[in-house]
Enzyme design. Structure first.
Site, PDB file in Angstrom:
ATOM      1  CG  HIS A 380      -2.256   0.632   0.971  1.00 56.09           C
ATOM      2  ND1 HIS A 380      -2.511   1.452  -0.107  1.00 56.09           N
ATOM      3  CD2 HIS A 380      -3.420   0.585   1.678  1.00 56.09           C
ATOM      4  CE1 HIS A 380      -3.756   1.875  -0.057  1.00 56.09           C
ATOM      5  NE2 HIS A 380      -4.334   1.360   1.014  1.00 56.09           N
ATOM      6  CG  ASP A 384      -2.937   5.173  -4.118  1.00 56.29           C
ATOM      7  OD1 ASP A 384      -2.277   5.074  -3.059  1.00 56.29           O
ATOM      8  OD2 ASP A 384      -2.832   6.131  -4.912  1.00 56.29           O
TER       9      ASP A 384
END
Length: 409
Positions: A380, A384
């Site tokens: 992450h 995204d």
């Protein structure tokens, strides 16, 4: 004259290995280039061939020892011949006439039972867990060696065999006790554990899921599999479609194909796809180089070659280096859903699962379709959620409409 057998060069930056097993024992006849030992490195098992024909001499190291490149492993007496095997006379044990015969002991799994080939620690453990006799298992590994897959297949056959007629319960042998076996982790397993824990400690991992209707791919495969195999000499599987679809989705979402180096993000304009394949000592992850330039046939040929050589233990070090994205197919083992772990320094891994018929709604109607869950685990820090979902949707669209793969859409 004794010839020394030394630890060979194992690859760039690899200076040591662990002796996994001896394939020849002292006094055994060996041919030139015949494997006499198996070394385990961080990535693959390497067989050490005999430099000469003759008779196996003394072992200089024990199974489980760590050895350096260039170290002495053993000696081979060049030109010698193995002693003829004669049936040794077994001294008779004097029996006292008054002594009653001892009751027959319950059969116990013996690590030294005759078997088609020497058992590696992991195979020996699997044999003991399933309570199997190695002599009854047909080995499919190199030189007839038994693999973990052979043990699993034998266990499955055993469980599916009809149960014998009910008999009076036998009394438990006196003094029976639960047993444990301690087996040192192989170097490969230690490396896998270290890298997976490193991924959990370093990356901000998250997994997102989707499902895909496999109807179109199954129909295409059924229609063309015979012609495909006749023309290309390899079977048409599902991985070819997924790898090709993944390269297209990676092109559209480049962050999924990127990696972090220090405080920089490295974007790759190529797709080197790591594919997890099963080997006797665990999963290995060879890399399909420039997969974006290969056809489905080229991808299937490469994967087939990797699978065969992984089973034989002949994959090379350089074939498992690099990789920008990984695909792991747990579906072949029956997995319904999982959260795969990233293979550092990559930033994402795609998990495929078993195909299962489920009711779904299509055009307002409930129909039965062959469905598969897809799982994308990603870092992450650079990917995204929107990009992860977009990647999975692009992959799903290509699988559900394979024409997209043909026209690069």
């Amino acid at each position: 004259m004794a010839t020394e057998v030394l630890v060979p060069v194992l690859g760039e930056s690899i200076s040591e290995a662990t002796l996994g097993e001896w394939l020849k024992q002292p006094g055994d006849a060996v041919a030139v280039d015949e494997p006499i030992a198996s070394l385990e490195t961080d990535k693959v098992s390497v067989e050490v061939p005999s430099p000469v024909a003759g008779v196996m001499g003394e072992h200089a190291v024990k199974v489980g020892d760590t050895v350096q490149v260039g170290a002495l492993l053993a000696t081979v007496d060049a030109g010698g011949s193995a002693p003829a095997k004669t049936e040794a006379a077994t001294p008779a044990v004097a029996a006292t006439p008054a002594a009653a015969p001892a009751p027959a002991a319950a059969p116990v799994a013996d690590e030294s039972s005759d078997s088609p080939a020497a058992l590696s620690p992991s195979v020996r453990r699997a044999v003991l867990e399933h309570g199997l006799d190695p002599a009854t298992i047909k080995g499919t590994g190199k030189d007839g060696r038994i693999t973990k897959e052979d043990v699993a297949a034998a266990a499955a056959n055993k469980s599916s065999a009809p149960a014998p007629a009910a008999a009076a319960p036998a009394a438990a042998p006196a003094g029976s006790a639960r047993k444990e076996e301690r087996v040192k982790m192989t170097r490969l397993r230690q490396t896998i554990a270290k890298r997976l824990k490193e991924a959990q400690n370093t990356a901000a991992m998250l997994t997102t899921f989707n499902d895909v209707d496999m109807t179109a791919v199954i129909e295409a495969r059924a229609k063309y599999k015979d012609l495909f195999e006749k023309k290309h000499g390899v079977r048409l599987g599902f991985m070819g479609f997924f790898v090709k679809a993944a390269t297209m989705a990676l092109k559209d979402i480049p962050s999924v194909n990127a990696s972090i180096e220090g405080d920089e993000i490295v974007y790759h304009d190529y797709a080197d796809i790591s594919v997890a394949v099963s080997a006797p000592n665990g999963l290995v992850v060879p890399v399909i180089r420039d997969a974006q330039d290969l056809t489905v046939a080229g991808i299937e040929k490469t994967i087939g070659d990797f699978g065969k050589r992984a089973k034989d233990g002949t994959l090379k070090m350089e074939e498992m280096k690099g990789g920008t994205f990984t695909i792991s197919n747990g579906g072949v083992f029956g997995s319904l859903m999982s959260t795969p772990i990233i293979n550092p320094p990559q930033s994402a891994v795609l998990g495929l699962h078993r195909i299962e018929e489920r009711p779904v709604v299509v055009d307002g109607q409930i129909v039965i379709r062959p469905m598969m869950y897809l799982a994308l685990s990603y870092d992450h820090r650079i990917i995204d959620g929107r990009e992860a979902v977009t990647f999975l949707v692009a992959l799903k669209n290509a699988i559900q409409d394979p024409t997209r793969i043909l026209i690069d859409l």
